[in-house]
Design a protein around this motif. Structure first.
Motif, PDB file in Angstrom:
ATOM      1  N   UNK A 277      43.691  36.078  37.104  1.00 27.04           N
ATOM      2  CA  UNK A 277      43.534  37.331  37.481  1.00 27.04           C
ATOM      3  C   UNK A 277      42.403  37.374  38.805  1.00 27.04           C
ATOM      4  N   UNK A 278      41.280  36.878  38.282  1.00 28.36           N
ATOM      5  CA  UNK A 278      40.081  36.854  39.342  1.00 28.36           C
ATOM      6  C   UNK A 278      40.808  36.165  40.615  1.00 28.36           C
ATOM      7  N   UNK A 279      41.179  35.210  40.608  1.00 26.27           N
ATOM      8  CA  UNK A 279      42.035  34.230  41.744  1.00 26.27           C
ATOM      9  C   UNK A 279      42.813  34.985  42.442  1.00 26.27           C
ATOM     10  N   UNK A 280      43.804  35.776  41.776  1.00 28.65           N
ATOM     11  CA  UNK A 280      44.722  36.750  42.675  1.00 28.65           C
ATOM     12  C   UNK A 280      43.813  37.840  43.507  1.00 28.65           C
ATOM     13  N   UNK A 281      42.804  38.302  42.650  1.00 29.87           N
ATOM     14  CA  UNK A 281      42.051  39.424  43.632  1.00 29.87           C
ATOM     15  C   UNK A 281      41.370  38.787  44.850  1.00 29.87           C
TER      16      UNK A 281
END
Lengths: 187, 194
Positions: A124-128
């Protein structure tokens, strides 16, 4: 005593910011703008921008910046120490407990339950970050078409290089920085 | 490797990693994993995920917490002190220098271009690591970890559920699963007795 005040303020920031950088922002603002007259709101906004542009945790970056503004370089060291002190004590205690008890069946079960969740959070952090790179904002815009083409090119090339040659990520970071300077200057 | 060399490697590695962690605390996890799990072999794959969970649920910066854990594991208390130093020094040095001319830095075009490029690089590094880690979950060939992974992803991504809550719930699921498996096993043993 200004050093003590700095230490205590950043000690509280370090102790109460759970869940990473952005959770720390309001706490930092409360301590250095509202409670103490160390920074103006404009300076605070500036340091948040700088903290995002430079490597390192936001809390450490702002501790250094505020420390220097208030009491010079020693101030920066004291504020940073205050900021990491709670982490050192708490995390080291948890590390001791983890290595002492991780052999237990039940603890292993709990940890096995956590691992997939950790992967999900990293994803999720990567997608952000990916959305930030493509659209320059934290959330997806309503219109997905006008994205940053250069950002997409750098991303795709980086991922191909990583998957194919298992390159050290530090080279990818350096390479994508240089690629950014070259490609963005061309347009 | 003697202990002095170990300390040196710990310091240099965390210093380099910290100097490159743009874009928030989670970024250091893939970088650490690559170095300590794949290159040095000092930490195991599963252990790295456990340490990430601890770093994430403790107060303070994730990068600092993770480096304390890695240092502690490799070389005990002195190791943890060395990795903390390696992690906080780059930001202290960089911010100290920049604070002298931070307005010029903030508005510099070239700095902004490099930053925009590096953001894409970071996103790619995380993507790569997530693919590798997700593979290990699928390879277990059990449904529960996959459900936990997808469920947590939806909870974080689409419902912005607090990370601490997710960690607590998933820990409970893991505990319940272990308890249930143990019960099934016991019953199986009982059935074997004629």
């Amino acid at each position: 005593m200004i050093y003590l005040e700095l230490f205590w303020s950043f000690f509280q920031i370090g102790l109460f910011s759970i869940g990473g950088g952005y959770a720390a922002m309001p706490l930092i603002q409360n301590q250095v703008v509202d409670i103490h007259p160390w920074l103006t709101m404009t300076q605070f906004a500036d340091i948040m921008t700088i903290a995002e542009m430079t490597p390192g945790p936001i809390a450490i970056n702002s501790a250094t910046f505020v420390g220097i503004q208030v009491a010079g370089f020693p101030g920066a060291i004291i504020a940073t120490m205050g900021c990491i002190f709670p982490s050192c004590v708490i995390v080291m205690t948890l590390a001791y407990i983890y290595y002492r008890f991780r052999g237990l069946n039940m603890v292993q079960g709990i940890l096995a339950g956590l691992r997939p969740a950790v992967i999900a959070m990293i994803a999720s952090a990567g997608i952000s970050l990916f959305i930030m790179a493509l659209y320059g904002q934290r959330t997806l815009p309503a219109d997905l078409i006008p994205f940053d083409v250069i950002a997409m090119i750098i991303f795709v090339i980086s991922i191909i290089v990583l998957r194919k040659w298992k390159t050290n990520p530090l080279w990818i970071m350096a390479g994508s920085g240089v690629a950014g300077i070259i490609l963005y200057s061309l347009i | 490797m003697n202990s002095l060399q170990k300390y040196k490697t710990l310091f240099i590695t965390t210093f380099k990693l910290s100097a490159c962690t743009f874009g928030g605390g989670f970024v250091i996890i893939p970088l650490m994993r690559k170095t300590f799990v794949e290159e040095l072999g000092w930490i195991e794959e599963d252990e790295m995920l456990d340490l990430t969970a601890i770093a994430q649920s403790s107060p303070g910066a994730i990068a600092v917490n993770a480096s304390i854990l890695v240092g502690y594991h490799v070389a005990g208390f002195p190791g943890a002190m060395i990795t903390v130093l390696g992690t906080v020094l780059p930001p202290i040095i960089i911010i100290s220098i920049i604070s002298m001319f931070y307005k010029a830095f903030r508005d510099n075009v070239i700095v902004n271009m490099a930053m925009a490029g590096m953001l894409c690089g970071v996103a790619a590094v995380i993507c790569d690591v997530v693919i590798n880690m997700a593979k290990t979950i699928f390879q277990k060939k059990r449904l529960l970890p996959v459900i936990v992974m997808l469920g947590s992803f939806v909870a974080v991504r689409f419902f912005s559920v607090n990370i601490i809550i997710i960690i607590l719930v998933c820990g409970l699921i893991g505990a319940a699963d272990t308890w249930y498996q143990g019960k099934v096993k016991k019953r199986g043993e009982k059935d074997d007795i004629p």
